[in-house]
Motif scaffolding. Structure first.
Motif, mmCIF file in Angstrom:
data_model
loop_
_atom_site.group_PDB
_atom_site.id
_atom_site.type_symbol
_atom_site.label_atom_id
_atom_site.label_comp_id
_atom_site.label_asym_id
_atom_site.label_seq_id
_atom_site.Cartn_x
_atom_site.Cartn_y
_atom_site.Cartn_z
ATOM 1 N N SER A 183 0.832 -1.207 0.000
ATOM 2 C CA SER A 183 0.000 0.000 0.000
ATOM 3 C C SER A 183 0.865 1.256 0.000
ATOM 4 O O SER A 183 0.586 2.231 -0.713
ATOM 5 N N SER A 184 1.929 1.232 0.785
ATOM 6 C CA SER A 184 2.817 2.391 0.857
ATOM 7 C C SER A 184 3.495 2.659 -0.487
ATOM 8 O O SER A 184 3.541 3.818 -0.953
ATOM 9 N N ARG A 186 2.465 1.698 -3.403
ATOM 10 C CA ARG A 186 1.445 2.084 -4.381
ATOM 11 C C ARG A 186 1.109 3.566 -4.226
ATOM 12 O O ARG A 186 1.002 4.296 -5.216
ATOM 13 N N ASN A 187 0.949 4.014 -3.005
ATOM 14 C CA ASN A 187 0.617 5.422 -2.770
ATOM 15 C C ASN A 187 1.788 6.348 -3.087
ATOM 16 O O ASN A 187 1.614 7.425 -3.667
ATOM 17 N N SER A 188 2.984 5.925 -2.724
ATOM 18 C CA SER A 188 4.149 6.805 -2.804
ATOM 19 C C SER A 188 4.797 6.839 -4.186
ATOM 20 O O SER A 188 5.246 7.908 -4.637
ATOM 21 N N ASN A 191 1.315 5.780 -7.629
ATOM 22 C CA ASN A 191 0.001 6.367 -7.397
ATOM 23 C C ASN A 191 -0.821 6.356 -8.685
ATOM 24 O O ASN A 191 -0.323 6.721 -9.756
#
Length: 372
Positions: A183-184, A186-188, A191
């Motif tokens: 998740s980290s 993917r977000n960072s 995105n």
């Protein structure tokens, strides 16, 4: 066709997977393992160009050797914790798809080697994602975790993808860590709002207790049961009343492949987490599964309760698969008992030498492809 829904077997909205993966470069970590070997065979049937990265199979009788896996792919025997080697192999291959399955997969082993389990399952996942950052071409990555990533209260509840992550044992904790890492990253770095810049789509897939032919791992009920059958011994079970999300290996693998195809078609929409588990009505205990395995094998083995459990095991764990159904059009093709029957047919055929492991594995995959 670029992964678009087509009519297949008269059913609208199905994904013609062969046209999605035919001729594409697919990198599989953990390709020498049980699930990895089945995925390897399936992708080869569909005409993919394959490269695998994993540790050497543990024994000469492992499924990978039985399938003659080295004939199916370019095989790299290496440790997922070795980021320099991993980076070299991925960047040299320039994959269109990555399926990350490499893991220390056993709860019991995680009690004996907790730090190793964390290194492989959490840091190993980070290594794959870090390497993905360096890849220049567009790529779809499906990161495989487990149903055990949830903070399990052992209640009659089916966990959804946005439920709280957790982990009582080191294995479950390591996989929950992997989900947070995914998740980290993917977000960072991947995105969805900036897909046009990085061109990477990253998902995570959570499946339950997977069974199927060719699994010889210790402390798993079907392999332990088949070993007892083969040696004319009684089947010993640790936790007969435990309920698990039983499913045949081809059902979650179909989910992984379908998810990857959907990501290719719409990278931003499907860059997410998905549960691949049985339907809510499909509920069986360990004792139920072993009783039906005995019926399908045709032996007179007697179930006995084994010695006291030396480590914590969840007594109840269930997944909610509605997101995968509604968003991907996925559904389990087999219920738990059909999965047991298909699994025992595999072992019985190989044990009786009516066909080779490769023949029945390929046959069951092609049969499954006709059914979806």
């Amino acid at each position: 066709m670029n992964g678009k829904p087509v009519m297949q077997n008269g059913k609208p909205g199905k994904m013609e997977l062969t046209s999605v993966f035919n001729g594409k470069k697919v990198f599989i970590t953990g390709h020498t393992g049980f699930k990895g070997s089945w995925l390897l065979m399936w992708l080869r049937i569909m005409g993919a160009e394959l490269k695998g990265y994993a540790l050497k199979p543990e024994s000469p009788g492992d499924l990978y050797y039985s399938l003659r896996g080295d004939e199916l792919c370019q095989s790299v025997i290496a440790d997922i914790r070795d980021i320099e080697k991993l980076t070299t192999e991925i960047l040299d291959f320039q994959p269109d798809y990555i399926f990350h399955l490499a893991a220390q997969p056993l709860v019991s082993e995680s009690y004996l080697r907790p730090l190793y389990t964390l290194e492989v399952n959490a840091q190993g996942t980070a290594n794959v994602l870090e390497t993905l950052r360096q890849l220049k071409n567009p790529c779809v990555a499906v990161m495989i975790t487990t149903d055990k990533v949830y903070s399990n209260k052992e209640e009659d509840y089916h966990y959804k993808e946005d439920d709280k992550l957790g982990g009582y044992d080191p294995y479950s904790a390591s996989k929950a860590c992997a989900e947070i890492i995914i998740s980290s990253y993917r977000n960072s770095f991947f995105n969805t709002a900036k897909y046009h810049e990085h061109q990477k789509s990253v998902s995570s897939a959570r499946a339950g207790n997977v069974i199927g032919g060719g699994d010889w791992a210790k402390d798993r009920i079907i392999p332990d049961t088949v070993r007892a059958f083969s040696e004319n011994k009684e089947v010993l079970i640790r936790n007969p009343s435990a309920i698990r999300p039983w499913q045949h290996v081809l059902d979650p693998l179909y989910g992984y492949l379908l998810l990857a195809a959907k990501q290719k078609d719409d990278p931003s929409k499907y860059s997410d987490s998905f549960n691949f588990g049985p339907d809510k009505t499909d509920c069986y205990t360990v004792e139920d599964i072993v009783n039906h395995a005995i019926q399908y094998w045709g032996s007179g083995s007697i179930i006995k309760t084994g010695e006291a459990v030396k480590f914590h095991e969840a007594g109840l764990l269930q997944l909610d698969n509605s997101k995968a159904k509604n968003s991907l059009g996925w559904h389990p093709a087999m219920d738990g008992l059909a999965a047991v029957k298909k699994t025992i047919e595999w072992y019985h055929s190989v044990h009786g030498k009516t066909c080779t492991a490769r023949e029945i594995t390929e046959g069951q995959i092609k049969e499954y492809m006709q059914s979806i």
